[in-house]
Structures are given as C-alpha cells and as structure tokens.
Design a protein around this motif. Structure first.
Motif, PDB file in Angstrom:
ATOM      1  N   GLY A 108       9.166  85.316   0.196  1.00 18.75           N
ATOM      2  CA  GLY A 108       8.777  85.966   1.445  1.00 18.75           C
ATOM      3  C   GLY A 108       9.767  85.716   2.554  1.00 18.75           C
ATOM      4  O   GLY A 108       9.593  84.779   3.346  1.00 18.75           O
ATOM      5  N   VAL A 109      10.811  86.521   2.629  1.00 19.14           N
ATOM      6  CA  VAL A 109      11.863  86.370   3.635  1.00 19.14           C
ATOM      7  C   VAL A 109      12.104  87.732   4.291  1.00 19.14           C
ATOM      8  O   VAL A 109      12.345  88.727   3.589  1.00 19.14           O
ATOM      9  CB  VAL A 109      13.167  85.869   2.992  1.00 19.14           C
ATOM     10  CG1 VAL A 109      14.282  85.776   4.035  1.00 19.14           C
ATOM     11  CG2 VAL A 109      12.963  84.527   2.313  1.00 19.14           C
ATOM     12  N   PRO A 110      12.067  87.829   5.645  1.00 14.87           N
ATOM     13  CA  PRO A 110      11.665  86.761   6.559  1.00 14.87           C
ATOM     14  C   PRO A 110      10.141  86.664   6.637  1.00 14.87           C
ATOM     15  O   PRO A 110       9.444  87.676   6.511  1.00 14.87           O
ATOM     16  CB  PRO A 110      12.251  87.215   7.900  1.00 14.87           C
ATOM     17  CG  PRO A 110      12.204  88.715   7.809  1.00 14.87           C
ATOM     18  CD  PRO A 110      12.459  89.057   6.369  1.00 14.87           C
TER      19      PRO A 110
ATOM     20  N   GLY B 185      -1.616  84.820   8.969  1.00 17.46           N
ATOM     21  CA  GLY B 185      -2.989  84.368   9.154  1.00 17.46           C
ATOM     22  C   GLY B 185      -3.064  83.211  10.132  1.00 17.46           C
ATOM     23  O   GLY B 185      -2.081  82.854  10.788  1.00 17.46           O
ATOM     24  N   GLU B 186      -4.259  82.618  10.208  1.00 19.62           N
ATOM     25  CA  GLU B 186      -4.506  81.515  11.144  1.00 19.62           C
ATOM     26  C   GLU B 186      -5.305  80.414  10.460  1.00 19.62           C
ATOM     27  O   GLU B 186      -6.012  80.656   9.475  1.00 19.62           O
ATOM     28  CB  GLU B 186      -5.260  82.025  12.374  1.00 19.62           C
ATOM     29  CG  GLU B 186      -4.495  83.063  13.178  1.00 19.62           C
ATOM     30  CD  GLU B 186      -5.300  83.614  14.341  1.00 19.62           C
ATOM     31  OE1 GLU B 186      -6.527  83.398  14.348  1.00 19.62           O
ATOM     32  OE2 GLU B 186      -4.712  84.263  15.228  1.00 19.62           O
TER      33      GLU B 186
ATOM     34  N   PHE C 269       2.366  81.413   8.075  1.00 19.21           N
ATOM     35  CA  PHE C 269       3.436  82.389   7.919  1.00 19.21           C
ATOM     36  C   PHE C 269       3.633  82.749   6.447  1.00 19.21           C
ATOM     37  O   PHE C 269       3.327  81.974   5.554  1.00 19.21           O
ATOM     38  CB  PHE C 269       4.748  81.850   8.497  1.00 19.21           C
ATOM     39  CG  PHE C 269       4.735  81.683   9.986  1.00 19.21           C
ATOM     40  CD1 PHE C 269       5.101  82.737  10.813  1.00 19.21           C
ATOM     41  CD2 PHE C 269       4.357  80.481  10.571  1.00 19.21           C
ATOM     42  CE1 PHE C 269       5.095  82.592  12.189  1.00 19.21           C
ATOM     43  CE2 PHE C 269       4.348  80.326  11.946  1.00 19.21           C
ATOM     44  CZ  PHE C 269       4.719  81.390  12.764  1.00 19.21           C
ATOM     45  N   GLY C 270       4.163  83.930   6.220  1.00 21.82           N
ATOM     46  CA  GLY C 270       4.453  84.382   4.862  1.00 21.82           C
ATOM     47  C   GLY C 270       4.547  85.889   4.828  1.00 21.82           C
ATOM     48  O   GLY C 270       4.526  86.561   5.862  1.00 21.82           O
TER      49      GLY C 270
ATOM     50  N   LYS D   2       2.036  86.797  -4.832  1.00 25.27           N
ATOM     51  CA  LYS D   2       1.521  85.429  -4.822  1.00 25.27           C
ATOM     52  C   LYS D   2       0.326  85.336  -3.871  1.00 25.27           C
ATOM     53  O   LYS D   2       0.292  85.982  -2.822  1.00 25.27           O
ATOM     54  CB  LYS D   2       2.620  84.471  -4.350  1.00 25.27           C
ATOM     55  CG  LYS D   2       2.175  83.024  -4.203  1.00 25.27           C
ATOM     56  CD  LYS D   2       3.292  82.172  -3.624  1.00 25.27           C
ATOM     57  CE  LYS D   2       2.809  80.744  -3.375  1.00 25.27           C
ATOM     58  NZ  LYS D   2       3.875  79.907  -2.758  1.00 25.27           N
ATOM     59  N   ASP D   3      -0.667  84.528  -4.237  1.00 25.35           N
ATOM     60  CA  ASP D   3      -1.811  84.297  -3.357  1.00 25.35           C
ATOM     61  C   ASP D   3      -1.356  83.602  -2.081  1.00 25.35           C
ATOM     62  O   ASP D   3      -0.597  82.627  -2.126  1.00 25.35           O
ATOM     63  CB  ASP D   3      -2.869  83.445  -4.056  1.00 25.35           C
ATOM     64  CG  ASP D   3      -3.610  84.223  -5.138  1.00 25.35           C
ATOM     65  OD1 ASP D   3      -3.329  85.407  -5.310  1.00 25.35           O
ATOM     66  OD2 ASP D   3      -4.476  83.618  -5.810  1.00 25.35           O
ATOM     67  N   GLN D   4      -1.830  84.119  -0.942  1.00 19.49           N
ATOM     68  CA  GLN D   4      -1.472  83.564   0.355  1.00 19.49           C
ATOM     69  C   GLN D   4      -2.753  83.212   1.112  1.00 19.49           C
ATOM     70  O   GLN D   4      -3.656  84.047   1.227  1.00 19.49           O
ATOM     71  CB  GLN D   4      -0.682  84.597   1.178  1.00 19.49           C
ATOM     72  CG  GLN D   4       0.524  85.174   0.477  1.00 19.49           C
ATOM     73  CD  GLN D   4       1.755  84.311   0.665  1.00 19.49           C
ATOM     74  OE1 GLN D   4       1.729  83.304   1.374  1.00 19.49           O
ATOM     75  NE2 GLN D   4       2.843  84.696   0.032  1.00 19.49           N
TER      76      GLN D   4
END
Length: 326
Positions: A32-34, A39-40, A51-52, A84-86
């Motif tokens: 994951g770039v950038p 979320g929070e 971040f992601g 991917k799970d985030q």
C-alpha cells in the motif's frame, strides 16, 4: 460466409507471422504505497488514525500485447486483486446501557478488504533487449470492498430485577426473560455484520519498469516493479449480514441459568433501519454517499446519508511473469 472466414484466417496468419504479438501472465504482491487514511482507532479515549490502502495484497494479470517495431508497443491487460485485510476501525471504550447508570465495556473491530477486477491499456517502450518501461491508464471493472465488523459489549456490574424489567420494556426481544430475574455481571451483547461498498467507475494511472530474460525466440520470463495510482469514489453501501445476540447468566430465586437471546437480524430491521437502544447506535441496511447535504440531513439520527469519500487502491508491487511471443 466462407470468404469471410478465409479472409479472417489470412489476416490472422499475417498478423502473427510478424512475431510482434505476445501473451503473458504474471503474479505478485503489492504494498500500500502511498498509504492514506483508511480508518480510525479509539482506545480508552485515545484517538489515532490508521493508514493503508485497499490495493495491498496478492495480484495476478493476463496481458496481450503488440509491438509496432522493436521499441514501441501497446499492452492490454486484465487483473485480479486479493486485498489484504485492513483494520479500519478499532474501539475499546465504556458506555452506558440504554441511558441508565449501568456501565459496559465496548470492544469492537471493523476489518476492511478489497477484491477487485481491473483492466489497463498501456504503452510499452523497450530501452534495450532486456529492460522495458510501461505506462498507461487503469480502471476497476468489478469486485467489491467490504467491511466485516465484530464487537462485544460486556456489562461491568450486576443488573437487578427492577432494571431488567425496564430494559425489557424498551427492548422487546428481552421480553422472554423470566419475571423477577436479575442479570449477573459479565453479560454480553455480541454484534456482527458485513457491509458491502459500491463505488463509481474510477480511472487511474499505471507505470512499470521491468527486466525481460529471453529463454528462446518465443519464450521469456520477466520481473517488474509496478505502480498503480487509483481511488474509488463511494456510491452506496449495503449490509449483507447482521446478527446481534444477548448472552447472560440469570439469577432466578437463587438459581443461576445461562440464556442466549437473539436480539436482531437483518430481516428484523424496520424500514431498513435498526435503533439499537441498548448500545445507543443506529444501523441502516443501505447508506447513500452524496456529494452535498445539509448538516441537519447528515446529523439526523435516522439519516441514511453520508458525504462521499474515496477508497484508495494505490500500490507499489513486484510482479513475476512468463511471456510467449508468436
């Protein structure tokens, strides 16, 4: 009709005899770039940002290309991302139950993930016989972004019979509890759901730098570093599954008994909404993402509107593949 097939065959023969048509397949992993705000997190009053991007994960591609000469070519590809799970939301806090003085601990987590089909049209440039560059346009043509939520609300003290009676009056699902029963500390409300997000058709850019190793005149293997820049504007979301269950130890005349009471499922929503009185939260079967709305529309308790937002699928990946040139 025979003439059409004959002409098509001759065209295909001439087209492939140029040795400029190729097909390739790749597999790899993207990071994951950038990274952007995804979320929070709220842990006992301490707030932080997560971040992601939803573009991180395993991916595969199938490509068809054509070179006009030894240097320039075009490439059409379709691909699939297994994201991917985030963790997009994590909460640990205290809350009062049904506007009473009874305290409960909230421990909840929402995990987001992307599953996407994409397509790209690129221009390919050969710097040398081995090194090449590729750049073009990218879009998302299918798939989904979903959030899977699971939370526990756990009481911190015993709930005496009079307050249990009050709770039964505001939560019809608890009416099955026996009269005069009290609830021991540690009772839980378990809530889980899956929310599916739909977005508008996006467009982005793609760029790659690779190295091609020729095994023979037709077969080669390659590795490349690929950057994708794309975001999806959300249109609406729908709950695909919802389940809430109350589990407790009851005390009835000195006798303890375990109970499990279904509180709500998606089929039990009223006009597409569920007002969770115990936890002080409202769930909507469908939420519409809009570009403009009044503050009253957004803050109303029964509002099914949210201001639109973009979900990033940008990534930097490493791919490995095999190519066959005709």
């Amino acid at each position: 009709m025979k003439r059409i097939f004959l002409l098509a065959g001759l065209f295909a023969a001439c087209y492939t005899s140029s040795a400029q048509v190729y097909v390739s397949t790749t597999g790899g992993y993207a990071w994951g770039v950038p990274s952007t705000k995804i979320g929070e997190e709220s842990i006992n009053g301490k707030e932080s940002v997560r971040f992601g991007t939803f573009g991180e994960g395993l991916n595969s591609q199938l490509r068809v290309g054509y070179f006009f000469n030894k240097t320039w070519g075009i490439d059409v590809s379709v691909g699939y991302l297994y994201g991917k799970d985030q963790v997009v939301k994590h909460e640990i806090s205290e809350k009062n139950i049904a506007n009473t003085r009874l305290k409960a601990t909230i421990d909840g987590k929402v995990t987001g993930r992307g599953r996407a089909f994409g397509a790209a049209l690129s221009v390919t440039y050969n710097f040398t016989d081995h090194f090449y560059g590729r750049f073009g346009l990218l879009t998302k043509v299918g798939g989904k972004t979903e959030a899977v939520a699971h939370s526990y609300t756990t009481t911190q003290q015993d709930i005496p019979a009079p307050i249990v009676a009050r709770l039964k009056a505001v939560v019809p699902s608890l009416a099955s509890l026996p009269p005069g029963a009290s609830i021991a500390s540690g009772a839980t409300i378990e809530t889980s759901y899956t929310e599916d997000y739909k977005g508008k058709i996006p467009f982005g850019t793609i760029a790659a730098l690779g190295y091609n190793y020729h095994i023979d005149d037709h077969l080669s293997i390659f590795a490349e570093l690929e950057y994708m820049n794309i975001s999806v504007k959300r249109d609406y979301s729908e709950l695909k599954d919802f389940k809430q269950t109350f589990k407790a130890n009851l005390n009835i005349g000195g006798v303890t008994r375990q109970v499990e009471v279904p509180l709500k499922t998606l089929e039990g929503f009223t006009n597409g909404s569920y007002n969770d009185v115990l936890r002080g939260q409202v769930y909507h079967e469908r939420t519409n993402y809009v570009e403009s709305a009044t503050q009253e529309e957004l803050e109303a308790r029964d509002s099914k509107k949210k201001l639109t937002e973009k979900a990033s699928y940008s990534s930097l990946g490493l791919n490995f593949g095999i190519k066959y040139t005709f």
